[in-house]
Design a protein around this motif. Structure first.
Motif, PDB file in Angstrom:
ATOM      1  N   ARG A 131     -56.164 -13.924  92.209  1.00  0.00           N
ATOM      2  CA  ARG A 131     -55.274 -14.948  91.973  1.00  0.00           C
ATOM      3  C   ARG A 131     -53.969 -14.798  91.120  1.00  0.00           C
ATOM      4  O   ARG A 131     -53.091 -15.533  91.071  1.00  0.00           O
ATOM      5  N   THR A 132     -54.200 -13.974  90.159  1.00  0.00           N
ATOM      6  CA  THR A 132     -53.095 -13.666  89.248  1.00  0.00           C
ATOM      7  C   THR A 132     -52.915 -12.220  88.915  1.00  0.00           C
ATOM      8  O   THR A 132     -53.685 -11.262  89.339  1.00  0.00           O
ATOM      9  N   GLU A 133     -51.870 -11.816  88.410  1.00  0.00           N
ATOM     10  CA  GLU A 133     -51.552 -10.369  88.076  1.00  0.00           C
ATOM     11  C   GLU A 133     -52.396  -9.626  87.354  1.00  0.00           C
ATOM     12  O   GLU A 133     -53.109 -10.115  86.419  1.00  0.00           O
ATOM     13  N   PRO A 134     -52.570  -8.294  87.885  1.00  0.00           N
ATOM     14  CA  PRO A 134     -53.946  -7.644  87.183  1.00  0.00           C
ATOM     15  C   PRO A 134     -53.477  -6.926  85.668  1.00  0.00           C
ATOM     16  O   PRO A 134     -52.236  -6.819  85.462  1.00  0.00           O
ATOM     17  N   LEU A 135     -54.407  -7.114  84.933  1.00  0.00           N
ATOM     18  CA  LEU A 135     -54.236  -6.242  83.742  1.00  0.00           C
ATOM     19  C   LEU A 135     -54.345  -4.817  84.068  1.00  0.00           C
ATOM     20  O   LEU A 135     -53.521  -4.106  83.499  1.00  0.00           O
ATOM     21  N   VAL A 136     -55.671  -4.595  84.727  1.00  0.00           N
ATOM     22  CA  VAL A 136     -56.022  -3.020  84.966  1.00  0.00           C
ATOM     23  C   VAL A 136     -56.634  -3.308  85.993  1.00  0.00           C
ATOM     24  O   VAL A 136     -57.491  -4.039  86.313  1.00  0.00           O
ATOM     25  N   ILE A 137     -56.664  -2.064  87.092  1.00  0.00           N
ATOM     26  CA  ILE A 137     -57.367  -1.946  88.237  1.00  0.00           C
ATOM     27  C   ILE A 137     -58.093  -0.582  88.175  1.00  0.00           C
ATOM     28  O   ILE A 137     -57.298   0.550  88.085  1.00  0.00           O
ATOM     29  N   PHE A 138     -59.472  -0.582  87.709  1.00  0.00           N
ATOM     30  CA  PHE A 138     -60.233   0.617  87.983  1.00  0.00           C
ATOM     31  C   PHE A 138     -60.598   0.935  89.465  1.00  0.00           C
ATOM     32  O   PHE A 138     -61.465   0.172  89.930  1.00  0.00           O
ATOM     33  N   THR A 139     -60.219   2.103  89.896  1.00  0.00           N
ATOM     34  CA  THR A 139     -60.474   2.449  91.227  1.00  0.00           C
ATOM     35  C   THR A 139     -61.353   3.760  91.319  1.00  0.00           C
ATOM     36  O   THR A 139     -60.992   4.797  90.526  1.00  0.00           O
ATOM     37  N   PHE A 140     -62.314   3.954  92.019  1.00  0.00           N
ATOM     38  CA  PHE A 140     -63.083   5.161  92.065  1.00  0.00           C
ATOM     39  C   PHE A 140     -63.040   5.566  93.511  1.00  0.00           C
ATOM     40  O   PHE A 140     -63.438   4.726  94.609  1.00  0.00           O
ATOM     41  N   ALA A 141     -62.755   6.922  94.030  1.00  0.00           N
ATOM     42  CA  ALA A 141     -62.971   7.235  95.355  1.00  0.00           C
ATOM     43  C   ALA A 141     -63.339   8.744  95.133  1.00  0.00           C
ATOM     44  O   ALA A 141     -63.374   9.477  94.558  1.00  0.00           O
ATOM     45  N   ASN A 142     -64.017   9.016  96.775  1.00  0.00           N
ATOM     46  CA  ASN A 142     -64.755  10.374  96.709  1.00  0.00           C
ATOM     47  C   ASN A 142     -63.523  11.053  97.393  1.00  0.00           C
ATOM     48  O   ASN A 142     -62.425  10.502  97.842  1.00  0.00           O
ATOM     49  N   THR A 143     -63.784  12.374  97.611  1.00  0.00           N
ATOM     50  CA  THR A 143     -62.520  13.366  97.942  1.00  0.00           C
ATOM     51  C   THR A 143     -62.127  13.039  99.316  1.00  0.00           C
ATOM     52  O   THR A 143     -60.881  12.894  99.480  1.00  0.00           O
ATOM     53  N   ALA A 144     -63.097  12.550 100.139  1.00  0.00           N
ATOM     54  CA  ALA A 144     -62.797  12.076 101.464  1.00  0.00           C
ATOM     55  C   ALA A 144     -61.720  10.791 101.721  1.00  0.00           C
ATOM     56  O   ALA A 144     -60.859  10.674 102.359  1.00  0.00           O
ATOM     57  N   GLY A 145     -62.213  10.032 100.835  1.00  0.00           N
ATOM     58  CA  GLY A 145     -61.260   8.749 100.658  1.00  0.00           C
ATOM     59  C   GLY A 145     -60.040   8.729 100.081  1.00  0.00           C
ATOM     60  O   GLY A 145     -58.812   8.334 100.425  1.00  0.00           O
ATOM     61  N   MET A 146     -59.895   9.793  99.134  1.00  0.00           N
ATOM     62  CA  MET A 146     -58.511  10.009  98.591  1.00  0.00           C
ATOM     63  C   MET A 146     -57.648  10.682  99.634  1.00  0.00           C
ATOM     64  O   MET A 146     -56.115  10.090  99.223  1.00  0.00           O
ATOM     65  N   PHE A 147     -57.819  11.584 100.440  1.00  0.00           N
ATOM     66  CA  PHE A 147     -57.061  12.129 101.297  1.00  0.00           C
ATOM     67  C   PHE A 147     -57.207  11.460 102.623  1.00  0.00           C
ATOM     68  O   PHE A 147     -56.571  12.317 103.672  1.00  0.00           O
ATOM     69  N   PHE A 148     -57.718  10.371 102.810  1.00  0.00           N
ATOM     70  CA  PHE A 148     -57.907   9.858 104.129  1.00  0.00           C
ATOM     71  C   PHE A 148     -56.680   9.492 104.684  1.00  0.00           C
ATOM     72  O   PHE A 148     -55.866   8.537 103.804  1.00  0.00           O
ATOM     73  N   CYS A 149     -56.078   9.630 105.960  1.00  0.00           N
ATOM     74  CA  CYS A 149     -54.936   9.018 106.512  1.00  0.00           C
ATOM     75  C   CYS A 149     -55.330   8.835 108.021  1.00  0.00           C
ATOM     76  O   CYS A 149     -56.141   9.211 108.586  1.00  0.00           O
TER      77      CYS A 149
END
Length: 500
Positions: free
Chosen positions: A138-156
């Motif tokens: 609903r409002t602009e973020p203060l911070v966004i913590f994101t966690f990705a596995n290796t496959a998710g980081m390079f997925f296209c």
């Protein structure tokens, strides 16, 4: 059908869903991965220029326009239905709209979580609504913590498969999934801190639509992409500072000088740290620089939690580099040796109605059995207050085996309204705030790990779990004698006082 394949030296994953499978010639086309473009209004906001649209103005009665634009309640109601990116643009319209946006910012303080789960297509991952959200940002973020596995980081994947639609007219190129996350969740701000790890934890609240994608530990489908995260909205009087350290030589300018400047007018409430093995390659003694946080505010406690991860990413330049490497069929490794996020509040606040606080505690290696884990979490929960809004980061050693589920279930029982996200690594950083009563191991399994129970330099642990609890808003059930440290009680502390 759902299919995933990896080619060449990079962990690039391609997905085919039913009739939307692609020919290999299309996949191997040159420059197959393209950077997403932001919406025109967001780009204009970033560049601070007027957006000229090729549209015909509607013929409206001028008196009616004046009544609508001057009616604060109507304006606020309309704006409340917009995404936070559009709210940023609305702030530039006039003072009435700006006031409405600022009021909504103070009202909408609820955190949310999000997930892209291609590990379990039966749960709705891929094809239809790639990003699932527990609620509206609903409002602009203060911070966004994101966690990705290796496959998710390079997925296209091909543009026409993604949902929501990335381009107004689907292009023939592929787009990177982390780029989609950035555009939908983070941009135009630059406040997303991403950790890449092979093992993740994601425990949304049971009543949310993301709960079906809960992950407690490693699964056999981990070759498939999975990204999850938590969104903390902008909280009045709370600031963040993301620091990336790319070399040992940059410590002074990138850490010491920054922290010293921050501490002059702010109180550091807590720190989240991700360290790569590139930084600790020579010796774990390199981690002692974090004690400088105690030097700048010796009488004020703070939370600290961290984990040894594979890589970190904190700005759009890293996303651009990922896309470049994908097109070159090369591996991507950022230049970040470690990344951290510092949470601060101004010292001159005498009455902080938002009660922002951070706490952290360590379940060390000697606490191996369920009763000791329960005791540690119960002790922590009895000392910290409950807040209207909260999130928890769990940063743990992958070597704790099935203890992960026990820890998460115990924490959920103690904090039923707190979503949990995090990752597993091979080394943890943490401090106990509030201080803990030391538990002695009493079982053979615990004794085997007793040598690891004492932290290196008071910060670095092995075979342990660190929880970081972040709470804000109204206190729903104050527990324990812990004070909220604002300027009033900081000034009352003398140099020889000890905070317990």
């Amino acid at each position: 059908m759902y299919s995933v394949s990896a080619e060449n030296s990079v962990n690039t994953v391609y997905i085919g869903i039913d009739e939307l499978c692609f020919d290999k010639d299309e996949i191997d086309s040159k420059d197959s991965c393209a950077k997403l473009e932001l919406k025109d209004n967001i780009t204009a906001y970033i560049e601070k220029r007027e957006l000229i649209r090729n549209t015909e103005p509607l013929e409206c009665d001028s008196a009616l326009i004046e009544k609508v634009t001057s009616n604060y309640i109507i304006v606020k109601t309309i704006i409340s239905n917009l995404c936070w990116q559009d709210k940023l643009v609305c702030k530039l319209v006039n003072s009435t709209w700006s006031s409405a946006v600022q009021a909504l910012q103070k009202e909408h303080l609820c955190p949310e979580d999000f997930v892209v789960d291609l590990c379990s297509p039966a749960k709705g991952g891929g094809g239809k609504g790639w990003i699932k959200q527990s609620g509206t940002f609903r409002t602009e973020p203060l911070v966004i913590f994101t966690f990705a596995n290796t496959a998710g980081m390079f997925f296209c994947c091909k543009c026409k498969v993604f949902s929501p639609r990335l381009c107004e007219e689907p292009c023939q190129k592929e787009h990177c999934l982390i780029d989609l996350i950035n555009r939908q969740v983070n941009a135009p701000k630059n406040c997303m801190l991403t950790a890449t790890a092979n093992y993740l934890v994601y425990r949304p609240l049971p009543f949310t639509n993301t709960y079906v994608h809960s992950i407690t530990h490693y699964t056999d489908t981990w070759n498939n992409p999975f990204l999850a995260g938590v969104y903390i909205p902008k909280i009045p009087n709370v600031g963040i500072k993301i620091i990336n350290i790319r070399s040992q030589d940059g410590l002074k300018a990138e850490f010491y000088d920054v922290v010293e400047k921050l501490s002059q007018d702010n109180i550091i409430k807590g720190v989240v740290v991700y360290v790569t093995d590139k930084y600790l390659l020579n010796s774990i003694d390199d981690i002692v620089f974090l004690h400088y946080l105690k030097d700048v505010q010796p009488n004020v406690p703070y939370a600290l939690g961290g984990c040894l991860v594979e890589d970190t990413m904190s700005d759009s330049k890293d996303i651009d580099n990922i896309i470049d490497k994908l097109n070159e069929n090369a591996d991507f490794i950022s230049e970040n040796l470690l990344s951290m996020c510092l949470f601060t509040v101004p010292k001159n606040i005498t009455d902080n109605e938002y009660n922002f606080e951070m706490y952290s505690f360590v379940i060390n290696s000697s606490e191996w059995k369920k009763p000791f884990i329960q005791q540690a979490i119960t002790e922590f929960s009895n000392k910290v207050p409950r807040f209207e809004h909260s999130i928890a980061l769990k940063l743990s050693c992958v070597g704790r085996d099935q203890k992960h589920v026990i820890e998460q279930d115990c924490f959920r029982d103690a904090f039923p309204d707190t979503p949990i996200a995090g990752c597993y690594g091979n080394g943890e950083l943490g401090i106990n705030h509030p201080t803990r009563v030391k538990a002695e191991p009493s079982s053979p399994a615990a004794k085997r790990h007793k040598d690891h129970s004492e932290p290196h330099h008071g910060l670095m642990y092995s075979y342990s779990t660190v929880f970081v609890y972040i709470g804000w808003g109204k206190m729903t059930s104050p527990k324990g004698p812990l004070p909220c440290f604002n300027n009033k009680n900081v000034q009352s502390l003398k140099s020889d006082d000890k905070v317990i």
